[in-house]
Design a protein around this motif. Structure first.
Motif: not given
Length: 704
Positions: A548-555
């Motif tokens: 799976d492809i994910g992204q970590f956001e600012e929080d």
């Protein structure tokens, strides 16, 4: 509408100060926006951990001294011995109910929940375990549970956890080949099943020579194997679960010394109903499960002995097994149900009778998106069937509450006056809803949160990580994210340059999700090659490569944005995310289930759609087509074209790129259920199987 706006404006003026003082929306927003996870050394390419991880490192157990699942349940039995533990509804009658189309379906009339206390369950576990030993079951010898979710399933599993019998779990909806494969691969001599699945098991047994004993669940005299005709191969003994318990309650059996498991002993070999090929058996140790329960319990707010959980998803799925284990660890009660009896509108509930949640009134509900879809559509049908005034009032109240919700305010008057009827669809007491198994759309997540007046969060995990990965912070007001890592594991984003996902991407680091920690399982049973491919070690930490492809956001919350296998590059170079398109289009009222099809040698997308019969019939009537059955409507070119237009408009309104929208659809009249082999037990699409099954329909769509 203008009058409602004026009244609401005046109401807001009057209540703003008292609501601000009581509800403290500033604190609500502060909690929602707080930093939830960070990379270990500050660089986006480092592993990310929850900010709640203690200084000693990733957690492995919630309670000192509890190292195995048996330790966890034994502790609960001492603390909550007289509390209700497991509940089952009494079947009062089974009646035939004529349908408007002339068909006759069998429906159930159910009574109240009958409860067993923690001490009563503990006693049954000892008797059942001693009975199994009397049948020559020895520690570390595998045992198959092939049954639907029910109280006896959990009693059998807890017995195995205590006596160190590795549990082999097989979905009741698996196909014959998969069942035979799992039983033969593990060579388990004993199978525990239900009366309902016994006919299916009887077909399998001639091809599973290792089986010597079959134990049938059931607590009533009418549900004993002796009351029905059973045909099994010679050499196989069939007994009821009660008979085994009675055997184990004899004085000579009570003295048996239990060989308890160690943390690294296998607790479960869980056969995943994978989306391709035969299922893989994931080896899950007691340590893995204890790590996972720690992460879940930390993230579930105020979980305790006052909570009531409705158990209806497959216990052969790691998410359900872990959540029920968490509930049992803190003295909660679990009332058992099924998707067919869950609500008043469920398919097996007689019209006018009460579904399970109406009687149980759970405080915690877990669901996979397909179940959420049904609840969502049931709620809208309830709204749309009401008077015009009520529909206008509902839409206004919905918009009003949503506006206040994102600002940190609650709306107690709307909750009581407008949304109570919808809350009552799930019993009226739900304080927390958890979704897993597949992506949940933001529209549905927001709708459920508004209408059921409780936080709705979606987590992320896999069988290979014991269901662990991330879990929402239920104070988070955002949607379409799966939350930060739990306190028992960490997540690393591995660059996937070909797809354009790297930790250096802006504004957020992106990449393939790798989950590491004590919850990462021991691999695939009897499959070292696949284990070596999917499980890797980095810096001494064991990781599972999810794909799976994910992204970590600012929080520090994770958002799933793609999947390697679901990302298809079209003929002209455009990348299409099949899962993303499906998540958006299944929110169209006309869609019950959908599979989007794309190929690198094509330049367009097509789709197979299982339509919602009610909405499809309404669409047909608008075009003057009446008195046609579902199969006929699915073949009507005018209806198919109208569905395609609706899907296209829905997708464009949801901001999907036009290239991602299907140019043709084929309507499929039959639902895709797990027993068809087209979806998994968690209702995930088996793309290859679907594409093979509907090869002709797909080819026809591409020719047009």
């Amino acid at each position: 509408m203008c009058a409602l706006m004026i009244v609401s404006f005046v109401y807001d003026l009057i209540t703003f100060i008292p609501y601000y003082i009581v509800q403290r929306p500033d604190n609500v927003l502060k909690k929602s926006r707080r930093i939830k996870a960070k990379p270990v050394s500050g660089q986006p390419s480092d592993p990310w951990r929850s900010v709640d991880v203690p200084s000693s490192g990733l957690t492995t157990s919630m309670y000192p001294g509890c190292k195995t699942l048996d330790d966890l349940f034994t502790r609960a039995c001492k603390l909550y011995s007289n509390n209700p533990c497991l509940g089952t509804r009494e079947v009062l009658s089974e009646e035939e109910e004529p349908q408007p189309n002339g068909k006759v379906f069998k429906k159930l009339v159910l009574g109240s929940y009958q409860w067993e206390t923690y001490s009563e369950v503990a006693k049954r576990i000892i008797h059942f375990g001693n009975g199994l030993i009397a049948l020559k079951q020895t520690p570390k010898t595998k045992l198959v549970i092939f049954a639907e979710t029910r109280a006896e399933w959990m009693i059998a599993a807890q017995t195995c956890f205590r006596y160190n019998f590795p549990v082999v779990t097989l979905y009741g909806t698996l196909g014959m080949d998969a069942i035979i494969y799992g039983m033969n691969e593990t060579q388990a001599p004993l199978v525990i099943t239900s009366l309902e699945l016994l006919p299916k098991l009887q077909e399998v047994l001639p091809q599973t020579p290792s089986v010597t004993h079959v134990i049938v669940m059931g607590s009533s005299a009418a549900a004993q194997p002796s009351s029905i005709e059973i045909k099994v191969p010679d050499g196989i003994t069939v007994m009821s679960m009660l008979e085994v318990e009675n055997l184990g309650s004899q004085p000579e059996q009570i003295k048996i010394v239990v060989a308890k498991p160690s943390p690294d002993d296998i607790a479960v070999i869980m056969y995943t109903s994978g989306s391709t090929g035969l299922p893989k058996g994931v080896m899950i140790s007691h340590r893995n499960l204890m790590c996972q329960t720690t992460g879940k319990m930390n993230r579930l707010p105020d979980l305790g002995d006052k909570d009531v959980y409705v158990g209806y998803l497959p216990l052969a799925h790691v998410m359900e097994l872990v959540l029920e284990s968490c509930c049992l660890a803190v003295g909660s009660r679990i009332g058992y149900s099924s998707p067919n009896t869950l609500t008043d509108q469920s398919s097996k509930i007689k019209r006018g009778s009460s579904g399970d949640v109406t009687v149980l009134k759970p405080t915690l509900v877990t669901a996979v998106p397909v179940i959420m879809d049904r609840i969502y559509k049931n709620a809208w049908e309830k709204v749309n069937s009401s008077s015009l005034i009520k529909r206008v009032l509902f839409q206004f109240a919905y918009d009003y509450k949503l506006k206040h919700l994102v600002r940190g305010f609650n709306t107690p008057l709307c909750n009581k006056v407008v949304f109570q009827d919808i809350k009552d669809l799930l019993g009226g007491n739900v304080r927390l809803m958890i979704c897993g198994g597949a992506p949940l759309s933001g529209t549905m997540q927001r709708f459920m949160s508004v209408c059921f007046c409780c936080p709705v969060g979606q987590g992320y995990g896999l069988t290979e990580t014991c269901g662990s990965g991330t879990m929402p912070d239920f104070t988070d007001l955002t949607t379409e994210r799966v939350g930060p890592p739990t306190i028992n594991n960490e997540i690393l984003l591995r660059d996937w340059v070909e797809g354009g996902y790297t930790s250096n991407n802006k504004p957020y680091p992106q990449g393939e999700i790798l989950i590491g920690g004590g919850n990462v399982t021991q691999g695939y049973y009897n499959n070292p090659e696949k284990t070596a491919e999917d499980f890797i070690s980095i810096g001494g930490t064991r990781y599972f490569c999810t794909g799976d492809i994910g992204q970590f956001e600012e929080d520090g919350s994770l958002r799933i944005i793609d999947r390697k296998k679901d990302l298809v590059k079209l003929q002209h170079g455009e990348y299409i995310s099949l899962a993303q398109t499906e998540t958006v289009l299944k929110m169209c009222p006309l869609v019950e289930q959908i599979c989007v099809v794309a190929s690198s040698d094509k330049n367009k997308v097509v789709a197979l759609v299982v339509p919602n019969e009610t909405h499809l019939d309404a669409l047909a009537k608008e075009r003057g087509i009446v008195n046609s059955d579902l199969k006929t409507l699915c073949q009507n070119e005018q209806v198919v074209s109208a569905v395609l237009r609706e899907l296209t408009n829905h997708g464009l309104n949801a901001k999907l790129q036009r290239v991602a929208l299907p140019i043709k659809v084929s309507l499929v009249p039959d639902h895709w259920m797990p027993d068809t082999g087209l979806v998994t037990g968690a209702f995930k699409l088996k793309r290859k199987v679907i594409e093979d099954r509907f090869k002709a329909e797909i080819a026809a769509m591409y020719k047009l």
